[in-house]
Design a protein around this motif. Structure first.
Motif, mmCIF file in Angstrom:
data_model
loop_
_atom_site.group_PDB
_atom_site.id
_atom_site.type_symbol
_atom_site.label_atom_id
_atom_site.label_comp_id
_atom_site.label_asym_id
_atom_site.label_seq_id
_atom_site.Cartn_x
_atom_site.Cartn_y
_atom_site.Cartn_z
ATOM 1 N N THR A 222 19.895 -47.541 -39.099
ATOM 2 C CA THR A 222 19.862 -48.679 -40.015
ATOM 3 C C THR A 222 18.454 -48.825 -40.585
ATOM 4 O O THR A 222 18.282 -49.056 -41.781
ATOM 5 C CB THR A 222 20.298 -49.974 -39.301
ATOM 6 O OG1 THR A 222 21.621 -49.799 -38.799
ATOM 7 C CG2 THR A 222 20.250 -51.165 -40.235
ATOM 8 N N VAL B 114 17.648 -48.592 -44.603
ATOM 9 C CA VAL B 114 16.964 -49.666 -45.338
ATOM 10 C C VAL B 114 15.663 -49.155 -45.946
ATOM 11 O O VAL B 114 15.375 -49.402 -47.125
ATOM 12 C CB VAL B 114 16.710 -50.884 -44.424
ATOM 13 C CG1 VAL B 114 15.817 -51.905 -45.108
ATOM 14 C CG2 VAL B 114 18.030 -51.529 -44.020
ATOM 15 N N TRP C 288 21.010 -56.335 -45.576
ATOM 16 C CA TRP C 288 21.180 -55.181 -44.691
ATOM 17 C C TRP C 288 20.032 -55.087 -43.685
ATOM 18 O O TRP C 288 20.248 -54.780 -42.518
ATOM 19 C CB TRP C 288 21.272 -53.906 -45.523
ATOM 20 C CG TRP C 288 21.537 -52.668 -44.743
ATOM 21 C CD1 TRP C 288 20.674 -51.623 -44.575
ATOM 22 C CD2 TRP C 288 22.722 -52.309 -44.035
ATOM 23 N NE1 TRP C 288 21.260 -50.643 -43.815
ATOM 24 C CE2 TRP C 288 22.521 -51.035 -43.469
ATOM 25 C CE3 TRP C 288 23.941 -52.935 -43.819
ATOM 26 C CZ2 TRP C 288 23.476 -50.382 -42.702
ATOM 27 C CZ3 TRP C 288 24.904 -52.302 -43.063
ATOM 28 C CH2 TRP C 288 24.657 -51.040 -42.514
#
Length: 186
Positions: free
Chosen positions: A15, A19, A185
Motif C-alpha cells: 500500500t 501510494v 488511500w
C-alpha cells in the motif's frame, strides 16, 4: 533502529508503494503536461511567453528546490503527515491552476502545486525505506523510479489528448479526483 513503519505487514508495505508510486507519477506528469498547451493557455489567459515559461519552470523549480528541506520537515513532523499534506497542497494547486484567470495567477498556483509535489517526492523514498526491510527495498524503489520515467514520457501526449478533447483547464483538474483518492488511500 526501528521506526514507526518498521513493523508494517506485507500487504501494508505494498500500500505504501502504491501510494508513493501514484504521487511520483502525478508529480512527474505535471512537470511537462503543460508543454503542448502553452500556446492555447497563453491565448486564453492573454499571457505572454515569459509567463508561460514560468508556468513550466515555476513548478519544476519548486518541486526540485524544496525536496531536501521538505524531507527534513518530514523527519521532524512525521513523514506520513507531510506526505499526505503534500497531496492536499498538490490538489489545491492543481484546482487553482485550472481556475486561473491570468498568466500570473497560473504561475503562482503552479508554484503551489510544485511545493505539494516536493512534499510527496521529499518523503516517498523515506516512507519506502521505513516500510520495507533492506533486502526488499530495491523492488519498491524500482517501481517508483519506473513511475517517474513513465510520467515524464506520457505527460506531453496525455496533455495533448486532454487539451484536444476537454480543454486546457482539465490538465490541472484531472489531478483533483486522483489526488483526493490518493489521500484517502494513504
Amino acid at each position: 533502529m526501528p521506526t514507526y513503519l518498521s513493523n508494517v505487514n506485507y500487504s501494508k508495505r505494498w500500500t505504501v508503494v502504491s501510494v508513493t508510486t501514484l504521487g511520483t507519477l502525478m508529480t512527474a506528469i505535471d512537470s511537462t503536461i503543460v508543454i503542448l498547451g502553452i500556446p492555447i493557455i497563453m491565448q486564453a489567459l492573454h499571457g505572454n511567453m515569459i509567463e508561460m515559461a514560468w508556468v513550466i519552470m515555476g513548478y519544476i523549480l519548486m518541486s526540485t528546490s524544496l525536496v531536501l528541506t521538505i524531507g527534513r520537515v518530514g523527519d521532524t513532523y512525521g513523514r506520513i503527515r507531510v506526505y499526505e499534506a503534500g497531496f492536499l497542497v498538490f490538489v489545491l494547486g492543481s484546482a487553482l491552476s485550472g481556475l486561473s484567470m491570468s498568466g500570473v495567477e497560473l504561475v503562482v498556483f503552479r508554484f503551489l502545486q510544485g511545493a505539494g509535489g516536493a512534499m510527496m517526492v521529499g518523503n516517498s523514498w523515506a516512507l519506502i525505506s521505513e516500510a520495507f526491510p533492506e533486502n526488499e527495498r530495491g523492488k519498491a524503489f524500482g517501481i517508483n523510479s519506473v513511475a517517474w520515467g513513465v510520467g515524464g514520457v506520457v505527460a506531453p501526449v496525455l496533455g495533448g489528448v486532454i487539451i484536444t478533447y476537454l480543454g486546457w483547464r482539465y490538465i490541472f483538474f484531472v489531478n483533483v479526483p486522483i489526488g483526493l483518492f490518493a489521500v484517502f488511500w494513504a
